[in-house]
Design an enzyme around this catalytic site. Structure first.
Site, PDB file in Angstrom:
ATOM      1  N   ASP A 128      23.718 -11.433   5.662  1.00  0.00           N
ATOM      2  CA  ASP A 128      24.015 -12.254   4.492  1.00  0.00           C
ATOM      3  C   ASP A 128      25.515 -12.358   4.240  1.00  0.00           C
ATOM      4  OD1 ASP A 128      23.404 -13.714   2.036  1.00  0.00           O
ATOM      5  OD2 ASP A 128      24.056 -11.892   1.013  1.00  0.00           O
TER       6      ASP A 128
ATOM      7  N   MET B  99       0.801  -1.229   0.000  1.00  0.00           N
ATOM      8  CA  MET B  99       0.000   0.000   0.000  1.00  0.00           C
ATOM      9  C   MET B  99       0.835   1.281   0.000  1.00  0.00           C
ATOM     10  SD  MET B  99      -2.865  -1.289  -0.324  1.00  0.00           S
ATOM     11  CE  MET B  99      -3.579  -2.893  -0.113  1.00  0.00           C
ATOM     12  N   CYS B 100       2.149   1.168  -0.132  1.00  0.00           N
ATOM     13  CA  CYS B 100       3.006   2.356  -0.191  1.00  0.00           C
ATOM     14  C   CYS B 100       2.951   2.987  -1.574  1.00  0.00           C
ATOM     15  CB  CYS B 100       4.463   1.989   0.123  1.00  0.00           C
ATOM     16  SG  CYS B 100       4.788   1.806   1.862  1.00  0.00           S
ATOM     17  N   HIS B 101       2.897   4.307  -1.589  1.00  0.00           N
ATOM     18  CA  HIS B 101       2.932   5.034  -2.855  1.00  0.00           C
ATOM     19  C   HIS B 101       4.371   5.116  -3.371  1.00  0.00           C
ATOM     20  CE1 HIS B 101      -0.834   6.470  -1.048  1.00  0.00           C
ATOM     21  NE2 HIS B 101      -1.233   6.667  -2.297  1.00  0.00           N
TER      22      HIS B 101
ATOM     23  N   MET C 283       8.127   4.487   5.916  1.00  0.00           N
ATOM     24  CA  MET C 283       8.315   3.107   5.466  1.00  0.00           C
ATOM     25  C   MET C 283       9.599   2.961   4.666  1.00  0.00           C
ATOM     26  SD  MET C 283       6.009   1.531   6.978  1.00  0.00           S
ATOM     27  CE  MET C 283       6.493  -0.050   6.325  1.00  0.00           C
ATOM     28  N   GLU C 284       9.966   3.988   3.926  1.00  0.00           N
ATOM     29  CA  GLU C 284      11.209   3.945   3.153  1.00  0.00           C
ATOM     30  C   GLU C 284      12.417   3.901   4.081  1.00  0.00           C
ATOM     31  OE1 GLU C 284       8.034   5.026   0.423  1.00  0.00           O
ATOM     32  OE2 GLU C 284       8.495   5.687   2.440  1.00  0.00           O
TER      33      GLU C 284
END
Length: 158
Positions: A127, A74-76, A112-113
């Site tokens: 990793d 749902m992120c733009h 969110m970014e």
């Protein structure tokens, strides 16, 4: 409380931002990866067999911030104007702390970014180091500060 990502039927939807005003927005997120003393020394001395762990983590975190809308449904999509990832090695407590800052002038925030950028940076450290020691722990991922938009300034009390 009405959830903005749900329509009247309770179905998920992308929130419309067409009526919002564009403002300068900045978000800062942090997270930690806990490592053995041996692994911290290898990272500090650039002796990890896969290469320069922090440089690769930095690049991956910046790339992840730019690609957040492809990962979080749902992120733009945003035109990122600036993003940085930094690391601080805290040997006496056994962790590396990553910080991601993201800047945009737009109609929706960049929290969110920043959170995605910091998380991916930490995952890359895992990793690149897992061949040496799989006993690492990623945690404490959190939003530290955000500015801009209707809700204004948020600062986490640490």
């Amino acid at each position: 409380m009405k959830l903005s990502h749900l329509n009247e039927q309770g179905d998920a939807r992308m929130v419309s931002i067409d009526e919002k005003k564009a403002t300068k927005r900045v978000a800062l997120a942090k997270g930690k990866i806990y490592l053995s003393p041996e692994l911290l020394n290898l990272i500090t001395n650039h002796k990890v067999p896969k290469g320069d762990v922090l440089s690769v983590g930095r690049i991956a975190g910046i790339m992840a911030a730019k690609e957040t809308s492809h990962l979080i449904p749902m992120c733009h999509p945003l035109l990122i104007e600036g993003s940085s990832v930094t690391f601080e090695i805290i040997k006496d407590k056994g962790y590396v702390e990553a910080t991601c800052e993201v800047k945009v002038s737009g109609k929706t925030g960049v929290e969110m970014e920043a959170l995605t950028g910091v998380t991916v940076a930490l995952l890359v450290i895992y990793d690149m180091c897992k061949a040496v020691d799989k006993n690492m722990l990623i945690g404490d991922v959190r939003l530290i500060k955000k500015t801009g938009g209707k809700s204004g300034v948020y600062e986490r009390e640490e």
